[in-house]
Design a protein around this motif. Structure first.
Motif, PDB file in Angstrom:
ATOM      1  N   GLY A 161       0.807  -1.212   0.000  1.00 30.03           N
ATOM      2  CA  GLY A 161       0.000   0.000   0.000  1.00 30.03           C
ATOM      3  C   GLY A 161       0.842   1.265   0.000  1.00 30.03           C
ATOM      4  N   LYS A 162       0.188   2.418   0.235  1.00 27.38           N
ATOM      5  CA  LYS A 162       0.857   3.715   0.226  1.00 27.38           C
ATOM      6  C   LYS A 162       1.352   4.047   1.632  1.00 27.38           C
ATOM      7  CE  LYS A 162      -2.133   5.599  -3.408  1.00 27.38           C
ATOM      8  NZ  LYS A 162      -3.181   6.609  -3.710  1.00 27.38           N
ATOM      9  N   TRP A 163       2.594   4.513   1.699  1.00 28.66           N
ATOM     10  CA  TRP A 163       3.167   4.919   2.967  1.00 28.66           C
ATOM     11  C   TRP A 163       3.801   6.303   2.813  1.00 28.66           C
ATOM     12  CZ3 TRP A 163       6.043  -0.337   4.024  1.00 28.66           C
ATOM     13  CH2 TRP A 163       5.087  -1.286   4.431  1.00 28.66           C
ATOM     14  N   PHE A 164       4.075   6.932   3.942  1.00 28.75           N
ATOM     15  CA  PHE A 164       4.693   8.263   3.973  1.00 28.75           C
ATOM     16  C   PHE A 164       6.105   8.129   4.522  1.00 28.75           C
ATOM     17  CE2 PHE A 164       5.501  12.306   6.290  1.00 28.75           C
ATOM     18  CZ  PHE A 164       5.437  13.180   5.222  1.00 28.75           C
ATOM     19  N   LEU A 165       7.057   8.748   3.853  1.00 30.40           N
ATOM     20  CA  LEU A 165       8.473   8.659   4.230  1.00 30.40           C
ATOM     21  C   LEU A 165       9.043  10.039   4.492  1.00 30.40           C
ATOM     22  CD1 LEU A 165      11.344   7.223   4.313  1.00 30.40           C
ATOM     23  CD2 LEU A 165      11.427   7.651   1.838  1.00 30.40           C
ATOM     24  N   LYS A 166       9.757  10.177   5.620  1.00 29.67           N
ATOM     25  CA  LYS A 166      10.525  11.386   5.924  1.00 29.67           C
ATOM     26  C   LYS A 166      11.989  10.986   6.037  1.00 29.67           C
ATOM     27  CE  LYS A 166       8.802  14.238   9.048  1.00 29.67           C
ATOM     28  NZ  LYS A 166       8.182  14.761  10.283  1.00 29.67           N
ATOM     29  N   MET A 167      12.878  11.809   5.489  1.00 30.15           N
ATOM     30  CA  MET A 167      14.310  11.529   5.560  1.00 30.15           C
ATOM     31  C   MET A 167      15.059  12.809   5.895  1.00 30.15           C
ATOM     32  SD  MET A 167      14.915   8.995   2.290  1.00 30.15           S
ATOM     33  CE  MET A 167      16.370   8.237   3.016  1.00 30.15           C
ATOM     34  N   ASN A 168      16.151  12.664   6.664  1.00 27.69           N
ATOM     35  CA  ASN A 168      17.054  13.787   6.897  1.00 27.69           C
ATOM     36  C   ASN A 168      18.458  13.254   7.162  1.00 27.69           C
ATOM     37  OD1 ASN A 168      17.204  13.060   9.636  1.00 27.69           O
ATOM     38  ND2 ASN A 168      15.629  14.537  10.256  1.00 27.69           N
ATOM     39  N   ASP A 169      19.348  14.145   7.551  1.00 28.26           N
ATOM     40  CA  ASP A 169      20.754  13.804   7.757  1.00 28.26           C
ATOM     41  C   ASP A 169      20.928  13.136   9.118  1.00 28.26           C
ATOM     42  OD1 ASP A 169      23.533  13.767   8.164  1.00 28.26           O
ATOM     43  OD2 ASP A 169      23.829  15.607   7.017  1.00 28.26           O
ATOM     44  N   ALA A 170      21.270  11.858   9.098  1.00 27.34           N
ATOM     45  CA  ALA A 170      21.414  11.106  10.351  1.00 27.34           C
ATOM     46  C   ALA A 170      22.575  11.607  11.193  1.00 27.34           C
ATOM     47  CB  ALA A 170      21.603   9.621  10.034  1.00 27.34           C
ATOM     48  N   ARG A 171      23.553  12.259  10.577  1.00 22.32           N
ATOM     49  CA  ARG A 171      24.693  12.773  11.337  1.00 22.32           C
ATOM     50  C   ARG A 171      24.305  14.011  12.141  1.00 22.32           C
ATOM     51  NH1 ARG A 171      28.138  12.806   5.878  1.00 22.32           N
ATOM     52  NH2 ARG A 171      26.102  13.652   5.304  1.00 22.32           N
ATOM     53  N   LYS A 172      23.392  14.820  11.605  1.00 22.56           N
ATOM     54  CA  LYS A 172      22.944  16.018  12.315  1.00 22.56           C
ATOM     55  C   LYS A 172      21.859  15.702  13.338  1.00 22.56           C
ATOM     56  CE  LYS A 172      23.798  19.452   8.658  1.00 22.56           C
ATOM     57  NZ  LYS A 172      23.139  20.451   7.777  1.00 22.56           N
TER      58      LYS A 172
ATOM     59  N   GLU B   2       2.009   5.473   8.113  1.00 20.94           N
ATOM     60  CA  GLU B   2       0.930   5.277   7.150  1.00 20.94           C
ATOM     61  C   GLU B   2       0.698   6.589   6.398  1.00 20.94           C
ATOM     62  OE1 GLU B   2      -3.232   5.000   8.531  1.00 20.94           O
ATOM     63  OE2 GLU B   2      -2.433   5.264  10.556  1.00 20.94           O
ATOM     64  N   PHE B   3       0.222   6.490   5.170  1.00 22.14           N
ATOM     65  CA  PHE B   3      -0.063   7.663   4.342  1.00 22.14           C
ATOM     66  C   PHE B   3      -1.515   8.063   4.558  1.00 22.14           C
ATOM     67  CE2 PHE B   3      -1.285   9.906   0.479  1.00 22.14           C
ATOM     68  CZ  PHE B   3      -0.211  10.777   0.316  1.00 22.14           C
ATOM     69  N   VAL B   4      -1.739   9.336   4.846  1.00 17.35           N
ATOM     70  CA  VAL B   4      -3.087   9.836   5.119  1.00 17.35           C
ATOM     71  C   VAL B   4      -3.598  10.589   3.894  1.00 17.35           C
ATOM     72  CG1 VAL B   4      -4.525  11.262   6.622  1.00 17.35           C
ATOM     73  CG2 VAL B   4      -2.559  10.027   7.570  1.00 17.35           C
ATOM     74  N   GLU B   5      -4.674  10.086   3.329  1.00 20.14           N
ATOM     75  CA  GLU B   5      -5.297  10.760   2.193  1.00 20.14           C
ATOM     76  C   GLU B   5      -6.052  11.992   2.674  1.00 20.14           C
ATOM     77  OE1 GLU B   5      -4.885  10.029  -0.875  1.00 20.14           O
ATOM     78  OE2 GLU B   5      -4.211   7.926  -0.941  1.00 20.14           O
ATOM     79  N   LYS B   6      -5.933  13.089   1.934  1.00 19.85           N
ATOM     80  CA  LYS B   6      -6.642  14.309   2.286  1.00 19.85           C
ATOM     81  C   LYS B   6      -8.085  14.254   1.800  1.00 19.85           C
ATOM     82  CE  LYS B   6      -2.528  17.266   2.153  1.00 19.85           C
ATOM     83  NZ  LYS B   6      -1.890  18.446   1.523  1.00 19.85           N
ATOM     84  N   GLY B   7      -8.951  14.984   2.506  1.00 15.92           N
ATOM     85  CA  GLY B   7     -10.361  15.051   2.130  1.00 15.92           C
ATOM     86  C   GLY B   7     -10.936  16.420   2.412  1.00 15.92           C
ATOM     87  N   GLY B   8     -12.225  16.527   2.303  1.00 15.37           N
ATOM     88  CA  GLY B   8     -12.923  17.766   2.606  1.00 15.37           C
ATOM     89  C   GLY B   8     -13.417  17.766   4.040  1.00 15.37           C
ATOM     90  N   ALA B   9     -13.428  18.928   4.648  1.00 17.38           N
ATOM     91  CA  ALA B   9     -13.803  19.032   6.062  1.00 17.38           C
ATOM     92  C   ALA B   9     -15.284  18.720   6.261  1.00 17.38           C
ATOM     93  CB  ALA B   9     -13.490  20.424   6.584  1.00 17.38           C
ATOM     94  N   ALA B  10     -15.577  17.909   7.264  1.00 16.24           N
ATOM     95  CA  ALA B  10     -16.963  17.632   7.650  1.00 16.24           C
ATOM     96  C   ALA B  10     -17.582  18.905   8.229  1.00 16.24           C
ATOM     97  CB  ALA B  10     -16.997  16.507   8.680  1.00 16.24           C
ATOM     98  N   PRO B  11     -18.913  19.028   8.205  1.00 14.77           N
ATOM     99  CA  PRO B  11     -19.557  20.243   8.740  1.00 14.77           C
ATOM    100  C   PRO B  11     -19.169  20.545  10.181  1.00 14.77           C
ATOM    101  CG  PRO B  11     -21.143  18.925   7.495  1.00 14.77           C
ATOM    102  CD  PRO B  11     -19.895  18.106   7.608  1.00 14.77           C
TER     103      PRO B  11
END
Length: 293
Positions: free
Chosen positions: A46-57, A98-107
């Motif tokens: 499925g779809k996942w969300f990935l964040k990466m940065n400098d492990a040394r910092k 997990e990847f969160v799909e965007k939607g429209g705001a409920a009332p």
């Protein structure tokens, strides 16, 4: 795009940690923050969300973020992306959720969001703080436990960042003395409240509307603190509807004088921004110190 070597290392690490063979079919870059690269991963699971940065910092940043997400999820007050794993690939640290799909705001989006925050703030501990330090942005956030909020706020929040700003020549000596004087007066300024589980960095960039029309919160700087900190943060950069505040106040009314404490609570994130960006944040900090001293 993610290069093939890192993609392979990611697949191997994900497979080992999740005990299932993971194949990354596609990695699409999406808008990230100041220090992280962010991607949507299309995998055989499925779809996942990935964040990466400098492990040394930032060697432990994503480990702490993983822990913070788990702390928020355990409260079951609002939707929080499930953290899947964290690790390193070469010189890069990563966090997969997990990847969160965007939607429209409920009332009733804002009313529901406020009710969730009120539930979150009901979760408490015998102390202010957390078991370990974490981060707010790229700045280390100290969470040494204390039994009272004024002591915690002075020693873990205001004083370290004021000294950092002074050392970086972004705060003058007079302002530093003003802040130290304010810290001595904190016990008379804050009402007594039990420690509340806080998101810790709740501005409009750290929530989205999910596919179900409800709020999803992420990128936390979690700790147990005074609940007015979260609410003051929501007011700092805008983006929250007045219905959010009316509903929260109806469910869990704030102690009298909360309006006068908004700037006091915003002092911490403003010091964070002063250290990171300088500029106009100097005047914001100076104005709050002038009003509170």
């Amino acid at each position: 795009m993610i290069d093939d070597i890192i993609k392979r290392e990611l697949s191997e690490t994900l497979s080992a940690q999740l005990s299932v063979k993971i194949q990354i079919n596609r990695a699409e870059r999406i808008q990230g923050g100041d220090i992280n690269e962010t991607f949507r991963l299309d995998t055989n699971e499925g779809k996942w969300f990935l964040k990466m940065n400098d492990a040394r910092k930032y060697p432990d940043m994503f480990v702490r973020e993983h822990d913070g997400l788990e702390e928020l999820r355990h409260a079951a007050a609002l939707f929080v992306p499930k953290p899947l794993c964290t690790g390193t690939a070469g010189h890069r640290a990563f966090l997969v959720t997990e990847f969160v799909e965007k939607g429209g705001a409920a009332p009733d989006f804002w009313e529901s969001f406020a009710a969730g925050m009120a539930r979150l703030h009901q979760h408490t501990k015998p102390f202010y703080g957390l078991q370990s330090a974490n981060y707010i942005g790229s700045i280390k956030q100290y969470n040494t436990p204390y039994s009272t909020w004024p002591v915690f706020y002075a020693f873990n929040r205001l004083t370290p960042l004021a000294k950092m700003a002074y050392d970086r020549h972004r705060m003058d000596k007079d302002m530093l003395k003003q802040l130290e004087s304010l810290c001595r007066r904190l016990p008379e300024l804050f009402p007594d409240e039990p420690p509340a589980l806080l998101h810790g960095d709740l501005w409009s960039g750290n929530f989205l509307v999910g596919a179900n029309g409800k709020a999803c919160i992420f990128d936390p700087a979690v700790y147990y603190g005074h609940r007015e900190m979260d609410l003051a943060m929501t007011r700092l950069f805008g983006g929250f509807d007045t219905r959010f505040y009316y509903t929260y106040q109806a469910i869990r009314p704030l102690e009298s004088g909360w309006q006068q404490r908004i700037g006091l609570c915003q002092l911490y994130p403003l010091l964070v921004h002063l250290n990171l960006f300088g500029g106009s944040y100097y005047n914001d900090v100076k104005e709050i110190l002038a009003v509170t001293n």
